[in-house]
Design an enzyme around this catalytic site. Structure first.
Site, PDB file in Angstrom:
ATOM      1  N   LYS A   3       6.733   2.122   1.208  1.00 39.58           N
ATOM      2  CA  LYS A   3       6.570   2.400   2.637  1.00 39.58           C
ATOM      3  C   LYS A   3       7.858   2.974   3.248  1.00 39.58           C
ATOM      4  O   LYS A   3       8.930   2.880   2.640  1.00 39.58           O
ATOM      5  CB  LYS A   3       6.141   1.116   3.349  1.00 39.58           C
ATOM      6  N   TYR A  43      -5.669   2.917   6.662  1.00 37.65           N
ATOM      7  CA  TYR A  43      -5.718   1.523   7.118  1.00 37.65           C
ATOM      8  C   TYR A  43      -6.890   1.283   8.072  1.00 37.65           C
ATOM      9  O   TYR A  43      -6.824   0.392   8.921  1.00 37.65           O
ATOM     10  CB  TYR A  43      -4.386   1.140   7.768  1.00 37.65           C
ATOM     11  N   ASN A 106       7.107  -4.109   5.288  1.00 40.58           N
ATOM     12  CA  ASN A 106       7.159  -4.942   4.080  1.00 40.58           C
ATOM     13  C   ASN A 106       7.232  -4.139   2.783  1.00 40.58           C
ATOM     14  O   ASN A 106       6.747  -4.573   1.741  1.00 40.58           O
ATOM     15  CB  ASN A 106       6.014  -5.954   4.088  1.00 40.58           C
ATOM     16  N   HIS A 109       2.900  -1.173  -0.488  1.00 42.38           N
ATOM     17  CA  HIS A 109       1.459  -1.456  -0.385  1.00 42.38           C
ATOM     18  C   HIS A 109       0.900  -1.567  -1.788  1.00 42.38           C
ATOM     19  O   HIS A 109       1.288  -0.817  -2.680  1.00 42.38           O
ATOM     20  CB  HIS A 109       0.740  -0.318   0.347  1.00 42.38           C
ATOM     21  N   GLU A 120      -8.283   4.642  -2.822  1.00 36.81           N
ATOM     22  CA  GLU A 120      -6.936   4.974  -2.355  1.00 36.81           C
ATOM     23  C   GLU A 120      -6.267   6.012  -3.264  1.00 36.81           C
ATOM     24  O   GLU A 120      -5.523   6.875  -2.795  1.00 36.81           O
ATOM     25  CB  GLU A 120      -6.098   3.690  -2.243  1.00 36.81           C
TER      26      GLU A 120
HETATM   27  P1  ATP Z   1      -0.939  -3.768   2.125  1.00 33.32           P
HETATM   28  O1  ATP Z   1      -2.410  -3.534   2.417  1.00 33.32           O
HETATM   29  O2  ATP Z   1      -0.019  -2.835   2.899  1.00 33.32           O
HETATM   30  O3  ATP Z   1      -0.630  -3.833   0.661  1.00 33.32           O
HETATM   31  P2  ATP Z   1      -1.336  -6.563   2.445  1.00 33.32           P
HETATM   32  O4  ATP Z   1      -2.602  -6.335   1.703  1.00 33.32           O
HETATM   33  O5  ATP Z   1      -0.368  -7.555   1.889  1.00 33.32           O
HETATM   34  O6  ATP Z   1      -0.545  -5.223   2.662  1.00 33.32           O
HETATM   35  P3  ATP Z   1      -2.840  -6.507   4.881  1.00 33.32           P
HETATM   36  O7  ATP Z   1      -3.400  -7.740   5.490  1.00 33.32           O
HETATM   37  O8  ATP Z   1      -3.761  -5.571   4.165  1.00 33.32           O
HETATM   38  O9  ATP Z   1      -1.632  -6.966   3.946  1.00 33.32           O
HETATM   39  O10 ATP Z   1      -2.081  -5.726   6.039  1.00 33.32           O
HETATM   40  C1  ATP Z   1      -1.762  -4.341   5.887  1.00 33.32           C
HETATM   41  C2  ATP Z   1      -0.393  -4.084   6.458  1.00 33.32           C
HETATM   42  O11 ATP Z   1      -0.420  -4.251   7.879  1.00 33.32           O
HETATM   43  C3  ATP Z   1       0.704  -5.077   6.001  1.00 33.32           C
HETATM   44  O12 ATP Z   1       1.231  -4.779   4.744  1.00 33.32           O
HETATM   45  C4  ATP Z   1       1.728  -4.897   7.101  1.00 33.32           C
HETATM   46  O13 ATP Z   1       2.478  -3.684   6.930  1.00 33.32           O
HETATM   47  C5  ATP Z   1       0.832  -4.757   8.332  1.00 33.32           C
HETATM   48  N1  ATP Z   1       0.599  -6.064   8.943  1.00 33.32           N
HETATM   49  C6  ATP Z   1      -0.244  -7.029   8.506  1.00 33.32           C
HETATM   50  N2  ATP Z   1      -0.214  -8.116   9.314  1.00 33.32           N
HETATM   51  C7  ATP Z   1       0.687  -7.818  10.281  1.00 33.32           C
HETATM   52  C8  ATP Z   1       1.180  -8.525  11.418  1.00 33.32           C
HETATM   53  N3  ATP Z   1       0.749  -9.748  11.712  1.00 33.32           N
HETATM   54  N4  ATP Z   1       2.099  -7.905  12.193  1.00 33.32           N
HETATM   55  C9  ATP Z   1       2.534  -6.654  11.912  1.00 33.32           C
HETATM   56  N5  ATP Z   1       2.111  -5.929  10.856  1.00 33.32           N
HETATM   57  C10 ATP Z   1       1.202  -6.505  10.044  1.00 33.32           C
HETATM   58 MG    MG Z   2      -4.007  -4.830   2.230  1.00 33.23          MG
END
Ligand code: ATP
Ligand code: MG
Length: 132
Positions: A3, A43, A106, A109, A120
């Site tokens: 990211k 997303y 974070n 992804h 994807e």
């Molecule tokens: P990713 O899909 O990016 O691999 P993930 O599967 O661990 O991450 P998801 O629940 O799919 O987490 O959320 C997608 C992304 O949205 C997260 O990686 C983060 O960048 C963002 N995100 C998720 N929850 C929050 C939150 N509470 N506040 C801010 N950003 C968030």
């Molecule tokens: Mg996710």
């Protein structure tokens, strides 16, 4: 994807090294920047969540690295390698524990199912860009 936060911080190399040592084979890779439209599509599942606008702003603010990785049990093993969404909850030695700033920024992804990995992969790459 690596990211924008991790690209900005110079972590492309260290993150790829961890992915490689964990036994993943890279079959496609590119350095690019998502448009707002791209990010909203990628997303789409999170549309309506309170953090959606922040997520789109973040994911489009700079370049990313996208890749398709192959390994037995790749989805589960990659999610174990990257760690929990919130780096404060991520296990020691995981990519997010080492390189992520917070729950939003974070670092990486990972796909959450084989089906989504297929969707994807096709979002980021054409057939000609995938090594077979
Ligand atoms: P990713 O899909 O990016 O691999 P993930 O599967 O661990 O991450 P998801 O629940 O799919 O987490 O959320 C997608 C992304 O949205 C997260 O990686 C983060 O960048 C963002 N995100 C998720 N929850 C929050 C939150 N509470 N506040 C801010 N950003 C968030
Ligand atoms: Mg996710």
């Amino acid at each position: 994807m690596i990211k924008p936060d991790a690209v900005e911080s110079g972590y492309i190399g260290p993150i790829l090294a961890k992915i490689s040592s964990a036994g993943f084979k890279i079959v496609a890779m590119k350095f690019t920047q998502l448009s707002r439209r791209d990010a909203r599509e990628f997303y789409a599942i999170h549309k309506g969540r309170p953090f959606f606008d922040e997520l789109i702003q973040f994911m489009t603010r700079g370049p990313i690295v996208s890749a398709i990785l192959e390994k037995d049990n790749a989805v589960e093993d990659f999610r174990a390698l990257i760690g929990a969404t919130n780096p404060q909850e991520a296990a020691e030695g995981t990519i997010r524990k080492l390189y992520a700033k917070d729950i939003g920024e974070n670092a990486v992804h990972g796909s959450d199912s084989d089906e989504n990995a297929g969707i994807e992969g096709a979002f980021h790459f054409s057939g000609r860009e995938i090594y077979t």
